[in-house]
Design a protein around this motif. Structure first.
Motif, PDB file in Angstrom:
ATOM      1  N   GLY A 143      -7.694  -0.199  -0.524  1.00 32.18           N
ATOM      2  CA  GLY A 143      -7.064  -0.479   0.837  1.00 32.18           C
ATOM      3  C   GLY A 143      -6.238  -1.138   1.383  1.00 32.18           C
ATOM      4  N   MET A 144      -7.036  -2.725   0.698  1.00 32.84           N
ATOM      5  CA  MET A 144      -6.628  -3.217   1.763  1.00 32.84           C
ATOM      6  C   MET A 144      -5.126  -3.989   1.288  1.00 32.84           C
ATOM      7  N   ALA A 145      -5.030  -3.775  -0.830  1.00 40.40           N
ATOM      8  CA  ALA A 145      -3.753  -3.900  -0.733  1.00 40.40           C
ATOM      9  C   ALA A 145      -2.466  -2.795  -0.959  1.00 40.40           C
ATOM     10  N   GLY A 146      -3.200  -1.601  -0.087  1.00 43.15           N
ATOM     11  CA  GLY A 146      -2.614  -0.773   0.458  1.00 43.15           C
ATOM     12  C   GLY A 146      -1.852  -1.179   1.576  1.00 43.15           C
ATOM     13  N   ALA A 147      -2.928  -1.545   2.887  1.00 43.33           N
ATOM     14  CA  ALA A 147      -2.707  -1.792   4.046  1.00 43.33           C
ATOM     15  C   ALA A 147      -1.405  -3.138   3.914  1.00 43.33           C
ATOM     16  N   TYR A 148      -1.336  -3.545   3.357  1.00 41.45           N
ATOM     17  CA  TYR A 148      -0.187  -4.752   3.016  1.00 41.45           C
ATOM     18  C   TYR A 148       1.264  -4.112   2.636  1.00 41.45           C
ATOM     19  N   TYR A 149       1.242  -3.528   1.503  1.00 40.19           N
ATOM     20  CA  TYR A 149       2.803  -2.213   0.913  1.00 40.19           C
ATOM     21  C   TYR A 149       2.881  -1.199   1.936  1.00 40.19           C
ATOM     22  N   GLN A 185      -1.211  -5.882  11.442  1.00 42.70           N
ATOM     23  CA  GLN A 185      -0.303  -7.045  10.383  1.00 42.70           C
ATOM     24  C   GLN A 185       0.956  -6.978  10.433  1.00 42.70           C
ATOM     25  N   LYS A 186       1.381  -8.303   9.649  1.00 41.20           N
ATOM     26  CA  LYS A 186       2.694  -8.267   9.658  1.00 41.20           C
ATOM     27  C   LYS A 186       2.767  -9.709   8.458  1.00 41.20           C
ATOM     28  N   LEU A 203       6.358   0.818   4.551  1.00 43.28           N
ATOM     29  CA  LEU A 203       6.715   1.807   4.796  1.00 43.28           C
ATOM     30  C   LEU A 203       6.840   2.462   6.184  1.00 43.28           C
ATOM     31  N   PHE A 204       5.367   1.715   7.226  1.00 40.26           N
ATOM     32  CA  PHE A 204       5.637   2.183   8.631  1.00 40.26           C
ATOM     33  C   PHE A 204       5.489   0.617   9.339  1.00 40.26           C
ATOM     34  N   GLY A 205       6.306  -0.178   9.090  1.00 38.48           N
ATOM     35  CA  GLY A 205       6.018  -1.164  10.366  1.00 38.48           C
ATOM     36  C   GLY A 205       8.308  -1.447  10.747  1.00 38.48           C
ATOM     37  N   GLU A 206       7.420  -1.911  12.115  1.00 41.64           N
ATOM     38  CA  GLU A 206       9.302  -2.449  12.186  1.00 41.64           C
ATOM     39  C   GLU A 206       9.848  -3.243  12.037  1.00 41.64           C
ATOM     40  N   THR A 207      10.480  -3.675  11.605  1.00 37.43           N
ATOM     41  CA  THR A 207      11.559  -4.934  11.320  1.00 37.43           C
ATOM     42  C   THR A 207      11.944  -5.223  12.435  1.00 37.43           C
TER      43      THR A 207
END
Length: 165
Positions: free
Chosen positions: A19-25, A156-157, A29-33
């Motif tokens: 889950g920790m590794a998945g959250a980083y990746y 997360q960033k 997918l879901f974050g704004e750049t």
């Protein structure tokens, strides 16, 4: 009864790590750049190799942008950024999450003091690791760089890249 407890505990630990590794990746997918102006410096870490210390323009914010009670050292703060041309600039800082509109992003940081007129904020993305022996090339160019930062909806960033404006 004890036979199922051990595999359950091991499974929970593995699930947590995945889950920790998945959250980083998932940031990609879901974050704004967003793009932020920087002023890099090049140190070296014995264990991690070359990295660039990135100082953002939004790391120093005018005291006038503070919303709410006086901040205390190391307090978690929310910084509202608004797109201004190609990059994002700080609009407001607060202890609480601020509402955002189109072309605005909320990013978390830590209050690190100030000099009366300015607030100093640390975002936790001040190091960008680069391939060995490439940090000097970034340091050698005196021009300002732009950091492409991905910010996930859950806060997360991470730095995606550094480039010339």
């Amino acid at each position: 009864m004890k036979r199922w407890l051990f595999p359950l505990m091991v499974s929970l630990q593995v699930l947590y790590l995945v889950g920790m590794a998945g959250a980083y990746y998932a940031i990609d997918l879901f974050g704004e750049t967003i793009d932020l102006k920087t002023a890099p410096v090049d140190p070296r870490d014995l264990f991690y190799g070359d990295y660039v210390v990135v100082n953002y323009e939004i790391s120093t914010i005018s005291n006038e942008n503070w919303v709410g009670d006086e901040p205390q050292y190391n307090d978690k703060v929310y910084v509202k950024l608004r797109k201004d041309g190609e990059v994002y600039e700080a609009q407001a800082v607060s202890h609480q999450a601020l509402p955002t509109e189109k072309d605005e992003v909320l990013i978390t940081g830590q209050y690190k003091g100030g000099n009366g007129d300015e607030l100093r904020i640390r975002y936790g993305i001040e190091r960008f690791y680069v391939e060995e022996n490439t940090g000097e090339a970034l340091e050698g160019n005196e021009s300002e760089r732009v950091a492409e930062v991905a910010v996930a909806p859950w806060g997360q960033k991470k730095i995606v890249s550094l480039r010339n404006p």
